[in-house]
Design a protein around this motif. Structure first.
Motif, PDB file in Angstrom:
ATOM      1  N   LYS A  25       0.901  -1.127   0.154  1.00 41.17           N
ATOM      2  CA  LYS A  25       0.071  -0.043  -0.120  1.00 41.17           C
ATOM      3  C   LYS A  25       0.948   1.161   0.004  1.00 41.17           C
TER       4      LYS A  25
ATOM      5  N   TRP B 143      -3.073   0.301  -3.459  1.00 39.75           N
ATOM      6  CA  TRP B 143      -2.225  -0.947  -3.802  1.00 39.75           C
ATOM      7  C   TRP B 143      -1.372  -1.131  -4.908  1.00 39.75           C
TER       8      TRP B 143
ATOM      9  N   GLU C  11       1.842  -0.370   4.279  1.00 38.20           N
ATOM     10  CA  GLU C  11       1.389  -1.653   4.510  1.00 38.20           C
ATOM     11  C   GLU C  11       1.734  -2.762   3.504  1.00 38.20           C
TER      12      GLU C  11
ATOM     13  N   LEU D 264       0.337  -6.785   2.236  1.00 40.03           N
ATOM     14  CA  LEU D 264      -0.276  -8.013   2.247  1.00 40.03           C
ATOM     15  C   LEU D 264       0.143  -9.228   1.460  1.00 40.03           C
TER      16      LEU D 264
ATOM     17  N   ILE E  77      -1.590 -12.076  -0.661  1.00 39.60           N
ATOM     18  CA  ILE E  77      -3.086 -12.432  -1.190  1.00 39.60           C
ATOM     19  C   ILE E  77      -2.857 -13.678  -2.220  1.00 39.60           C
TER      20      ILE E  77
ATOM     21  N   GLU F 285      -7.816 -12.564  -5.285  1.00 41.60           N
ATOM     22  CA  GLU F 285      -8.343 -11.565  -4.175  1.00 41.60           C
ATOM     23  C   GLU F 285      -7.914 -10.050  -4.432  1.00 41.60           C
ATOM     24  N   LEU F 286      -7.062  -9.849  -5.711  1.00 45.70           N
ATOM     25  CA  LEU F 286      -6.629  -8.586  -5.892  1.00 45.70           C
ATOM     26  C   LEU F 286      -7.664  -7.735  -6.295  1.00 45.70           C
TER      27      LEU F 286
ATOM     28  N   ASN G 150     -10.376  -7.079  -4.850  1.00 48.01           N
ATOM     29  CA  ASN G 150     -10.875  -6.507  -3.698  1.00 48.01           C
ATOM     30  C   ASN G 150     -10.286  -5.316  -3.332  1.00 48.01           C
ATOM     31  N   TYR G 151      -9.111  -4.895  -3.616  1.00 46.62           N
ATOM     32  CA  TYR G 151      -8.274  -3.948  -3.189  1.00 46.62           C
ATOM     33  C   TYR G 151      -8.139  -3.007  -4.323  1.00 46.62           C
ATOM     34  N   ASN G 152      -8.349  -1.511  -3.639  1.00 45.11           N
ATOM     35  CA  ASN G 152      -8.078  -0.219  -4.449  1.00 45.11           C
ATOM     36  C   ASN G 152      -6.694  -0.318  -4.902  1.00 45.11           C
ATOM     37  N   SER G 153      -6.389  -0.595  -6.353  1.00 41.69           N
ATOM     38  CA  SER G 153      -5.140  -0.583  -6.775  1.00 41.69           C
ATOM     39  C   SER G 153      -4.737   0.387  -7.797  1.00 41.69           C
TER      40      SER G 153
ATOM     41  N   GLU H 103      -4.050  -5.509 -12.076  1.00 34.71           N
ATOM     42  CA  GLU H 103      -4.501  -6.640 -12.271  1.00 34.71           C
ATOM     43  C   GLU H 103      -4.128  -7.353 -13.603  1.00 34.71           C
TER      44      GLU H 103
END
Length: 134
Positions: free
Chosen positions: A21, A33, A108, A110, A112, A116-117, A119-122, A127
């Motif tokens: 992050k 992320w 941060e 993680l 994953i 699951e990617l 599900n994250y604000n990237s 992706e």
């Protein structure tokens, strides 16, 4: 259109992928992320920059990572700058149970699964970059 050449690397350990992050201290993409990224400097190969960024951002030394795959560069329009695009050089490395020591660029981390990617604000196209390596 102006272009900036960057590397984006992912570290894989078993079936998990490391994402970071971005901190509020970086210039761009704060709080999003991302993989391990950095601007390629003059007279530097993308692979060399990828290894430097991995060490700077995670503390994982070059002798603890193994290159699994690189992919063709991707062009992504920058949402932050008009008439600008990122030329992304993607890399996938493997590391066995690495100890992560973040620097100031990230707040941060993680581990994953690839699924699951979403599900994250990237950062834009993260992706897509990752899927080109799998």
């Amino acid at each position: 259109m102006r272009a900036t050449k960057i590397v984006t690397s992912f570290i894989k350990d078993e079936q998990k992928i490391l994402i970071l992050k971005r901190s509020d201290k970086v210039k761009t993409m704060k709080g999003l992320w991302a993989g391990i990224s950095g601007i390629i400097e003059k007279n530097e190969t993308p692979l060399t920059r990828a290894k430097i960024e991995i060490f700077e951002e995670t503390g994982i030394a070059e002798d603890k990572i193994k290159l699994i795959k690189s992919a063709e560069k991707l062009r992504v329009n920058s949402p932050q700058y008009e008439n600008h695009e990122w030329e992304i050089f993607p890399f996938l490395f493997e590391a066995k149970n690495p100890e992560i020591k973040l620097n100031w660029e990230n707040s941060e981390y993680l581990w994953i699964t690839v699924d699951e990617l979403k599900n994250y604000n990237s950062v834009p196209s993260l992706e897509k970059v990752l899927l080109n390596l799998l």
